[in-house]
Scaffold this active site. Structure first.
Site, PDB file in Angstrom:
ATOM      1  CG  HIS A   1      -1.992   1.067   1.075  1.00 53.91           C
ATOM      2  ND1 HIS A   1      -3.199   0.843   0.440  1.00 53.91           N
ATOM      3  CD2 HIS A   1      -1.994   2.370   1.432  1.00 53.91           C
ATOM      4  CE1 HIS A   1      -3.891   1.961   0.429  1.00 53.91           C
ATOM      5  NE2 HIS A   1      -3.199   2.904   1.019  1.00 53.91           N
ATOM      6  CB  ALA A   2       1.138   4.060  -2.400  1.00 54.60           C
TER       7      ALA A   2
ATOM      8  CG  HIS B   1      -6.494   3.433   5.130  1.00 55.30           C
ATOM      9  ND1 HIS B   1      -6.557   2.811   3.896  1.00 55.30           N
ATOM     10  CD2 HIS B   1      -5.707   4.520   4.950  1.00 55.30           C
ATOM     11  CE1 HIS B   1      -5.849   3.503   3.017  1.00 55.30           C
ATOM     12  NE2 HIS B   1      -5.322   4.541   3.628  1.00 55.30           N
TER      13      HIS B   1
ATOM     14  CD  GLU C   1      -3.603  11.186   2.973  1.00 48.56           C
ATOM     15  OE1 GLU C   1      -3.373  10.890   1.792  1.00 48.56           O
ATOM     16  OE2 GLU C   1      -2.943  10.735   3.921  1.00 48.56           O
TER      17      GLU C   1
ATOM     18  CG  HIS D   1       1.613  12.183   1.542  1.00 49.13           C
ATOM     19  ND1 HIS D   1       0.699  12.797   2.369  1.00 49.13           N
ATOM     20  CD2 HIS D   1       0.941  11.119   1.001  1.00 49.13           C
ATOM     21  CE1 HIS D   1      -0.458  12.147   2.322  1.00 49.13           C
ATOM     22  NE2 HIS D   1      -0.341  11.121   1.500  1.00 49.13           N
TER      23      HIS D   1
ATOM     24  CE1 TYR E   1      -5.683   8.841   2.119  1.00 52.94           C
ATOM     25  CE2 TYR E   1      -6.837   7.658   3.856  1.00 52.94           C
ATOM     26  CZ  TYR E   1      -5.665   7.949   3.171  1.00 52.94           C
ATOM     27  OH  TYR E   1      -4.494   7.353   3.557  1.00 52.94           O
TER      28      TYR E   1
ATOM     29  CG  HIS F   1      -2.014  10.572  -2.962  1.00 54.70           C
ATOM     30  ND1 HIS F   1      -3.181  11.173  -2.542  1.00 54.70           N
ATOM     31  CD2 HIS F   1      -1.513   9.939  -1.865  1.00 54.70           C
ATOM     32  CE1 HIS F   1      -3.374  10.908  -1.253  1.00 54.70           C
ATOM     33  NE2 HIS F   1      -2.383  10.143  -0.815  1.00 54.70           N
ATOM     34  CD  GLU F   2       1.602   7.773  -1.491  1.00 51.01           C
ATOM     35  OE1 GLU F   2       2.202   8.180  -0.482  1.00 51.01           O
ATOM     36  OE2 GLU F   2       0.455   7.306  -1.446  1.00 51.01           O
TER      37      GLU F   2
HETATM   38  O1  X8Z Z   1      -4.208   5.249   1.064  1.00 56.10           O
HETATM   39  C1  X8Z Z   1      -4.187   6.059   0.150  1.00 56.10           C
HETATM   40  C2  X8Z Z   1      -2.835   6.558  -0.389  1.00 56.10           C
HETATM   41  C3  X8Z Z   1      -1.783   6.571   0.645  1.00 56.10           C
HETATM   42  S1  X8Z Z   1      -1.983   7.810   1.845  1.00 56.10           S
HETATM   43  C4  X8Z Z   1      -2.387   5.666  -1.511  1.00 56.10           C
HETATM   44  N1  X8Z Z   1      -5.346   6.477  -0.430  1.00 56.10           N
HETATM   45  C5  X8Z Z   1      -6.660   6.019   0.024  1.00 56.10           C
HETATM   46  C6  X8Z Z   1      -6.892   4.540  -0.279  1.00 56.10           C
HETATM   47  O2  X8Z Z   1      -6.131   3.968  -1.053  1.00 56.10           O
HETATM   48  O3  X8Z Z   1      -7.861   3.973   0.245  1.00 56.10           O
HETATM   49  C7  X8Z Z   1      -5.464   7.445  -1.511  1.00 56.10           C
HETATM   50  C8  X8Z Z   1      -6.917   7.482  -1.862  1.00 56.10           C
HETATM   51  C9  X8Z Z   1      -7.652   6.862  -0.713  1.00 56.10           C
HETATM   52 ZN    ZN Z   2      -1.822   9.786   1.111  1.00 50.74          ZN
END
Ligand code: X8Z
Ligand code: ZN
Length: 388
Positions: A129-130, A287, A187, A163, A297, A159-160
């Site tokens: 997960h990024a 998450h 975010e 950050h 988000y 997106h990354e």
């Molecule tokens: O978790 C993320 C990023 C890392 S902060 C890739 N996002 C959420 C997800 O993947 O559920 C970005 C969009 C929503």
């Molecule tokens: Zn993020």
């Protein structure tokens, strides 16, 4: 902000965008009924979640080919272009970096390129997960992501990096202020920049040979809405579920039921088969398992359009906001950088004001951005049921 006021604020923003979500939901459901028949997809009811092209039904752009407007498709597929150009993971990040430097950000440090993880290692398990890191809270910036060569990851790279540039921008603040103005800001930054990845920008960086002919904006907007608008109720409900579970309002014996109740209420989706309390579906979301807050988000989804609208104006863009790109605009960049440098040293409305001139989060920028799509969706779904 007291906790109850925060929950109320989220609901206020959701009410601003709910009509647009309902229109998108109605259009998607209509097309799914055409594809799979009304025995599979109820004409007036919630959509079975497994048909939305994403494990969590959180972003729906994988369905774009099925939903694309025949006469208003922009006629390019960024994934295909990236693959055909034999772009590799590192080049995707270089391209992202190039956007930020065009705004006036400094290049990423050498250590970033040496210490980041860009591809899935073959010899060990990693969390793919990024995520973006600043290991020493100064400038040891790193990206950890198993990049795949497609349009989704192209946006995620931006997106990354959002950050990372934020982390570096606030590194001269006292330690306790080295964070974003509020969770949503962290975010939102990279996504704000990613809203500038317009066809015109792709032409500038030689990814696209020529801009799509005029009148093809609906396809572009629909594709984006399938991610950004579809995401809104999902972004909202994760923490709603967590608050119910953690407060004891919902006992452990009903955690899975409560999850699907929220999915149905806000997203209008249902599980494809019967679930029991022996299933723990929320735990499939990174998450939830990792204890990462999620309404950030949802806020970011709102904030990025608000910031994009303001920065596009700063950049002097006078065309509809979905056509604006701030690429290369140092004025917009300076405004953004000034806000990022504040870190958490000021209350978040001050930070928001620095970029947008507004002290309140405001989802009307989403409505402005998608106004042509809203009109089109309403035409397409005339006489078709809405809601579930
Ligand atoms: O978790 C993320 C990023 C890392 S902060 C890739 N996002 C959420 C997800 O993947 O559920 C970005 C969009 C929503
Ligand atoms: Zn993020």
């Amino acid at each position: 902000m007291p906790p109850d006021a925060y929950a109320k604020e989220l609901d206020r923003l959701w009410e601003q965008v709910r009509p647009l979500y309902t229109s998108l939901h109605a259009y998607v459901r209509m097309k799914l009924v055409e594809t799979y028949g009304k025995d599979v997809v109820p004409e007036k009811g919630p959509i079975p979640a497994h048909l939305l092209g994403n494990m969590w039904a959180q972003q729906w752009s994988a369905l774009y080919p099925l939903l694309a407007p025949k006469d208003a498709d922009p006629g390019y597929d960024l994934t295909k272009i990236l693959v055909e150009k034999k772009t590799d993971a590192r080049q995707m990040v270089r391209t992202g970096e190039g956007f930020f430097t065009s705004l006036g950000f400094g290049p990423l440090p050498k250590s970033f390129w040496e210490r980041s993880l860009f591809t899935r290692p073959r010899d060990r398990e990693v969390v793919c997960h990024a995520s973006a890191w600043c290991i020493d809270w100064v400038d040891d910036l790193r990206l950890k992501m198993c990049i795949e060569i497609n349009a989704e990851d192209f946006a995620t790279v931006h997106h990354e990096l959002g950050h990372n540039v934020y982390q570096r921008a606030y590194n001269r603040q006292p330690f306790l202020f080295r964070d974003s103005a509020n969770d949503g800001f962290h975010e939102a930054i990279g996504d704000t920049v990613a809203l500038s990845l317009t066809p015109e920008y792709l032409v500038k960086i030689d990814l696209l040979p020529k801009t799509p002919p005029p009148g093809k904006e609906i396809g572009y907007l629909l594709n984006l809405a399938l991610d950004k608008i579809a995401f809104l109720p999902f972004g909202l409900l994760i923490d709603k579920w967590r608050w119910q579970a953690f407060s004891g309002e919902v006992p452990e014996a009903r955690w899975n039921q409560a999850w699907w109740d929220l999915k149905r209420k806000y997203q209008g989706v249902v599980p494809p088969m019967a679930r029991t309390e022996g299933d723990f579906d929320p735990g499939a979301k990174y998450h939830v398992a990792s204890g990462t807050p999620y309404s950030r988000y949802f806020l970011a989804d709102v904030l990025q359009f608000q910031m994009h609208r303001a920065l596009a104006k700063t950049a002097g863009c006078a065309t509809p906001i979905h056509t604006c790109s701030i690429y290369g605009n140092k004025e917009a960049g300076a405004r953004l950088i000034k806000m990022l440098e504040m870190g958490q040293s000021r209350p978040w409305p001050d930070a928001l004001e620095a970029v947008t001139g507004q002290r309140q989060m405001d989802a009307t920028a989403i409505l402005d951005y998608f106004a042509p799509l809203q009109k089109w969706l309403d035409e397409q779904t005339k006489g078709v049921p809405k809601g579930w």
